[in-house]
Design a protein around this motif. Structure first.
Motif: not given
Length: 188
Positions: A20-23, A107-114
């Motif tokens: 996932a793309v995780v926010l 760790t297996s996802h794409r993590v975006v910090l807002l």
């Protein structure tokens, strides 16, 4: 204008949702608003873990009052597992990354910090019923919580975007471009 590319969401061998793309980020950073738009642009699903908790257990404020924060965090952990299992774009509650097991799962996802500046967030949280902001100046409490969590946010995320100024569409476009440049099968 061309239509956005669909992010590969499924494993071609198993059909299971891909990374996932995780926010992640503090309260009021816009994870839900941005997440919905990113999902729409990527042609994928959107899941908000706070909404899953509310769907299954009732209002978050009531859960905090009746059972305390540790109980809420356990429910939140379950919601994160469900959301990550769906793939697509996922918005986590501000404190979800405090859980070591959740951070490990990310760790297996794409993590975006807002992120958002304190002076901007004050208007976003005014009159809000967030349980962690009760009992004192909400903006001061928000800043203290954000400063405590900032190292965890930064060490968990692969990239960060600030939502304090400019059109929200710019942040959405930047996240979409980043997500498309990091194919799901090569997620960090």
């Amino acid at each position: 204008m061309t239509s956005p590319e669909r992010v590969p969401a499924d494993d071609p061998h198993t059909g299971a949702p891909g990374p996932a793309v995780v926010l992640i980020g503090p309260m009021g950073a816009g994870k839900t608003s941005v997440g919905r738009r990113v999902a729409r642009a990527l042609g994928t699903t959107f899941t908000d873990t706070d909404k899953l908790v509310v769907r299954d257990h009732g209002p978050i404020r009531d859960l905090f009052l009746a059972h305390g924060e540790p109980h809420f965090r356990a429910l939140e952990r379950e919601a994160v597992v469900e959301a990550l299992g769906r793939g697509g774009v996922v918005a986590l509650g501000g404190g979800a990354v405090l859980d070591p097991l959740t951070r490990e799962r990310l760790t297996s996802h794409r993590v975006v910090l807002l992120t958002v500046s304190p002076h901007v967030v004050a208007s976003r949280i005014h009159g809000d019923e967030r349980p962690l902001l009760g009992g004192e100046d909400p903006a001061e409490r928000w800043l203290r919580i954000f400063e405590e969590r900032r190292p965890i946010y930064e060490s968990t995320a692969h990239i960060a975007f600030d939502t304090s100024s400019g059109p929200l569409s710019r942040v959405v476009d930047d996240i979409v471009a980043w997500a498309q440049s990091v194919p799901a099968q090569e997620a960090p």
